[in-house]
Design an enzyme around this catalytic site. Structure first.
Site, mmCIF file in Angstrom:
data_model
loop_
_atom_site.group_PDB
_atom_site.id
_atom_site.type_symbol
_atom_site.label_atom_id
_atom_site.label_comp_id
_atom_site.label_asym_id
_atom_site.label_seq_id
_atom_site.Cartn_x
_atom_site.Cartn_y
_atom_site.Cartn_z
ATOM 1 N N GLU A 219 0.846 -1.235 -0.011
ATOM 2 C CA GLU A 219 0.141 0.285 -0.151
ATOM 3 C C GLU A 219 0.783 1.281 0.069
ATOM 4 O OE1 GLU A 219 -3.003 -0.369 -0.557
ATOM 5 O OE2 GLU A 219 -2.748 -2.455 -0.876
ATOM 6 N N CYS B 263 -1.287 9.360 3.597
ATOM 7 C CA CYS B 263 -1.225 9.102 2.340
ATOM 8 C C CYS B 263 -2.695 9.614 1.752
ATOM 9 C CB CYS B 263 -1.442 7.342 2.200
ATOM 10 S SG CYS B 263 -2.379 6.777 3.329
#
Ligand code: NAP
Length: 523
Positions: A294, A328
């Protein structure tokens, strides 16, 4: 086997409440926790490998980014031999752990959650000091760690009951879920407890053994998690904590032939490197390594001409500057319809000017420091680039103080080819770009190699429908901020260079750590 049905299903999952630290008694309790944690500053921490503690004498100092002269913890760094021992030992222990009844594993993960819950303020304080989070941001991180444990425990109970298959005449046909083996857990520093706990809990509850390679920025929080796992009753050899440099220890762990899977969350470049290294079979390796990576984001919020502008400005500010933009999911691009562009910018400028930056332990500060001197320099370099690529309308420099403080920065009139429009900065820097209309806004939002989160502010139902169809991100939000995914409600993961879209905190996540086996039995 992982498929022994669980006798007592846990109660329905609910998210852990997050404390806002607005009441005097909450702030007082936070100060007491901080005092307790400060008393431990400078402590030396050993590695946890093969069920025992190890020293190397090669120490990594973790500092408080708001006061870099304060050493939060001193950590023995693993060398190559210890890293190899770590993976080889969890590999050797895997058969035993994988045979542990599901119910035992589920109970241990739930116990870990309750230990963190009991010591929540103390964990908050570690995050304030080592990661530079404000109290509410820290509490959200700790709450998410608890949520991951509770949620994955329930999901494991679900996977323990095999799915109904079509039954061939004269056969009993079934499918069971087996764990993979020994894996490496590589978390980032920005959700140092939540992400590390989530990836570790998922791997352990499914019956895998793990080596945790924590971020070198937040190794103390990793030690605190290791303490929790042991206190909860996880067998000493079910996991290892292998602090050390990503490029030395990380590469070795990824390449080792006994590594069965790598669960990584971090930057695009490191994720791609891990994916590449893991793809090459090594001598003695008998499987294809599974990589869950990720990675980064360049997340956009579209502000349509039919938006509630005040709500949009509030959402953009929270998404761009919460935890100094080091998420993020942070909004780093605001794409604004030309007919409301000037008004949006004016409102935004006023809100950003009112943001307070300083030590995060003081509740009046909305933003704390960025994580390190290196991060501060990178962000300030991007701001200089941004000044050339657009028009500076707020911030634009370091903020006062000894820590790694950066002003919340807005750069307007940014072209989609600009570096600050395309590259992940990972700091409090927002690019604002004008769109001709909604079509153009969608095209601009999708003009990115990333595809993690995005949001759209509009009152128009047709535009909402189009965003649902056409905005290419793993996590889309309508008329709300693009940060703050909740476990169970917003399974999390991105498209394209944002990663493998594993959907952490979602019903499919545990499949990343399992391999199904079909059995057809003649009866
Ligand atoms: P990073 O620099 O990629 O580091 C992440 C982890 O990888 C750290 O533990 C690091 O260890 C380790 N590492 C570095 N080089 C390695 C190698 N060659 N082999 C194995 N491991 C290695 O990322 P970060 O700065 O910690 O985190 C910020 C990034 O994470 C941003 O890009 C952000 O968008 C992304 N992120 C993504 C998500 C998501 O769910 N998509 C969530 C949070 C953060 P060292 O610290 O020792 O180098």
């Amino acid at each position: 086997m992982t498929t022994t049905a669980v006798s007592r299903p846990l109660a329905a999952f609910t998210n852990e409440p997050v404390c806002a630290f607005s009441r005097p008694e909450e702030i007082q309790a936070a100060r007491a926790a901080l005092k307790k944690v400060r008393a431990e500053f400078g402590r030396e921490y050993e590695l946890w490998i093969a069920g025992g503690r190890h020293k190397t004498g090669d120490l990594l100092s973790s500092v408080n980014p708001a006061r870099p002269s304060e050493i939060v913890g001193r950590h023995h760094r693993a060398n190559a031999a210890l890293a190899a021992k770590a993976i080889e030992d969890v590999h050797a222990y895997f058969p035993e752990w994988s045979r542990t009844p599901v119910e035992t594993r589920v109970n241990l993960v739930v116990r870990a959650a309750s230990i963190i819950r009991e010591r929540k303020l103390e964990f908050d304080a570690w995050l304030v000091c080592e990661a530079g989070k404000t109290w509410p941001e820290a509490d959200a991180d700790v709450s998410e760690a608890i949520d991951f444990c509770e949620y994955y425990a329930r999901q494991m109970q679900r996977f323990a009951s095999p799915p109904q298959l079509v039954q061939m005449p004269g056969e009993r046909d079934e499918m069971v879920y087996l764990p993979l083996g020994a894996g490496i857990i590589i978390p980032p520093w920005n959700f140092p407890l939540a992400i590390m706990t989530g990836m570790s809990a998922a791997a352990l509850v499914t019956g895998n053994t793990i080596v945790i390679k924590p971020s070198s920025e937040t190794p103390t929080i990793a030690q605190k998690l290791a303490e929790v796992l042991l206190e909860a009753g996880f067998p000493p050899r079910s996991f290892a904590l292998c602090t050390g440099s990503g490029s030395i220890v990380g590469d070795l762990l990824v390449e080792h032939p006994k590594t069965r899977f790598i669960s990584f969350t971090g930057s695009r470049d490191v994720g791609l490197r891990i994916n590449e290294l893991a793809a090459k079979p090594r001598k003695g390796q008998i499987w294809i390594k599974r990589v869950v990576a990720e990675m980064g984001g360049k997340d956009a919020i579209i502000i349509d001409r039919e938006a509630d502008l005040d709500a949009a400005v509030a959402g953009v500010v929270q998404s761009a500057y919460g935890y100094q933009g080091q998420k993020c999911s942070a909004c780093s691009r605001a794409i604004v319809d030309q007919s409301v562009y000037d008004e949006f910018l004016q409102k935004l400028q006023a809100k950003v000017a009112a943001l307070t930056v300083g030590p995060p332990e003081e509740p009046e500060n909305y933003m704390g420091p960025v994580i390190s001197a290196g991060a501060k320099k990178t962000i300030l370099d991007y701001i200089e680039t941004g000044k050339r690529e657009g028009r500076l309308v707020a911030g634009g420099d370091a903020a006062p103080g000894d820590g790694y403080f950066v002003q919340p920065t807005v750069i307007a009139d940014v072209d989609s080819k600009a570096r600050i429009f395309q590259e992940e900065i990972f700091g409090p820097v927002l690019a604002v770009t004008k769109a001709r209309d909604f079509d153009h806004a969608l095209a601009l939002a999708n003009d990115s190699e990333y595809g993690l989160t995005g949001a759209v502010y509009t009152r128009n139902p047709e535009k909402i429908r189009r965003a649902k169809d056409e905005f290419f991100v793993g996590n889309l939000y309508i008329n709300r901020k693009c940060t703050g995914a909740m476990v169970g409600a917003h399974p999390f993961g991105g498209f394209n260079m944002s990663g493998t879209d594993s959907k952490a905190g979602g019903p499919d996540y545990l499949l990343q750590f399992l391999q199904p086996k079909s059995i057809g039995e003649k009866i």
